[in-house]
Enzyme design. Sequence first.
Site, short mmCIF file in Angstrom:
data_model
loop_
_atom_site.label_atom_id
_atom_site.label_comp_id
_atom_site.label_asym_id
_atom_site.label_seq_id
_atom_site.Cartn_x
_atom_site.Cartn_y
_atom_site.Cartn_z
N TYR A 48 -1.68 -1.13 10.91
CA TYR A 48 -1.98 -1.67 9.58
C TYR A 48 -0.81 -1.40 8.63
O TYR A 48 -0.29 -2.31 7.97
CB TYR A 48 -3.28 -1.04 9.01
CG TYR A 48 -3.41 -1.31 7.53
CD1 TYR A 48 -3.71 -2.59 7.06
CD2 TYR A 48 -3.18 -0.30 6.58
CE1 TYR A 48 -3.78 -2.86 5.70
CE2 TYR A 48 -3.25 -0.56 5.23
CZ TYR A 48 -3.55 -1.85 4.79
OH TYR A 48 -3.61 -2.10 3.44
N SER A 55 0.83 -1.20 0.00
CA SER A 55 0.00 0.00 0.00
C SER A 55 0.87 1.25 0.00
O SER A 55 1.98 1.25 0.55
CB SER A 55 -0.85 -0.02 1.27
OG SER A 55 -1.46 1.22 1.51
N LYS A 83 2.18 -3.97 6.74
CA LYS A 83 2.58 -4.03 5.32
C LYS A 83 4.09 -3.83 5.19
O LYS A 83 4.76 -4.50 4.41
CB LYS A 83 1.84 -2.94 4.51
CG LYS A 83 0.35 -3.17 4.39
CD LYS A 83 0.06 -4.37 3.49
CE LYS A 83 -1.41 -4.73 3.46
NZ LYS A 83 -1.71 -6.01 2.83
#
Length: 346
Positions: free
Chosen positions: A150, A126, A154
Amino acid sequence: MKNKILVTGGAGYIGTHTCIALHQAGYDIVIYDNLSNSSREAVNRVSTLIDQPIEFIEGDIRDSESLRKVFAAHQFFGVIHFAGLKAVGESVAKPLMYYNNNVSGTISLLEVMAEYEVKNFIFSSSATVYGDPETLPIDENSKRSCTNPYGQSKLVVEHILEDLAVSDKHWNLITLRYFNPVGAHASGQIGEDPNDIPNNLMPYISQVAVGKLFKLSIFGNDYPTVDGTGVRDYIHVTDLAQGHVAALNYLEQQDSSEKNSSVGFLPINLGTGKGSSVLELVTAFTDVTGQNIPYQFADRRAGDIASCYSSATKAKTLLGWEAKLSITDMCADTWHWQSTNPNGYE
Ligand code: NAD
Ligand code: WQD
């Protein structure tokens, strides 16, 4: 088999659209998903759209035994790994759940892949890994830093993939860094179906338009941007899906080239290269759909940045891929999906 692909998280928003693109490009797909944020109905609709049954396995990526059975039953060329949890706010409240699912889950998947000598991997990363960018547009060499669990999950996976590439030259690990995916399939049959009140802008706008939500709050109108509202690189999910097909084609070319050189760890942005503000998106949505979107300005949202848009050059040069669909297409297709399925897949 060269054209058989395992798609983890294939029942989700980006996964379903990618499965259709993969099928159209001639790939055989097997979906592996625990349905924690998706439904059988989404898979059924993909099946209807491609006019063919889909092999679907309900399972968790942290369940190595279940994964082993899948790898034993199929000869995969590679894995496209969408499975993961993605809500930033929830990750702040439940960090262990996010690290367990997104990091431990990916490790368990990679371990089973290694056991079965499947070493072509496409990972859903992302733009969030770039944090608050120092320069725009953001290219793949920009500094990475994250402020929420979050995003950290990643980034940790990216570091794991980098280490893996160093440890064993046979791994081909393409990391696709998505900017802001929006829109829906042109059929209106599949699209984004948030469980709760949406956190993201486009689904919020479309739920206001369909009358499920009363009014949009625009988080901040004092950013140093064109009109004071946040700027993002919105990309149509159908373009994003094609980006995965292009990445797979690239892996196949490398695999069959005489040099048979390994790809190693390869990060690539998937964005349009253009930024749009919140107000620009709201105006475009109204222009395209005729739906008025009542809004009010509210305080900035914690953790938000002013502007974020990609340099899309690497994807074009290396994969021959670029986004084709416009903000108008994104709004029209979102509205088609939302207005024909006001309650999502329910
Ligand atoms: P989504 O929630 O619609 O799809 C993810 C799918 O993974 C769901 O079907 C869910 O049931 C499944 N899943 C989750 N944990 C699993 C597990 N442990 N085992 C098996 N299946 C599991 O999300 P999406 O928007 O389609 O996103 C796909 C991927 O892209 C995610 O990894 C997400 O972090 C990443 N991503 C999404 C965005 C975005 O804005 N949508 C942006 C950048 C990156
Ligand atoms: C876009 C703009 C908001 C909602 C998030 C994740 C990121 C990635 C994509 C997964 C911002 C504004 C929003 C609202 C608003 N996901 N906004 N009112 O924050 O760029 O990225 O999704 O990897 O990790 O952080 O997307 O759609 O939430 O916000 O004004 O009700 O819309 O402030 O400027 P974001 P978003």
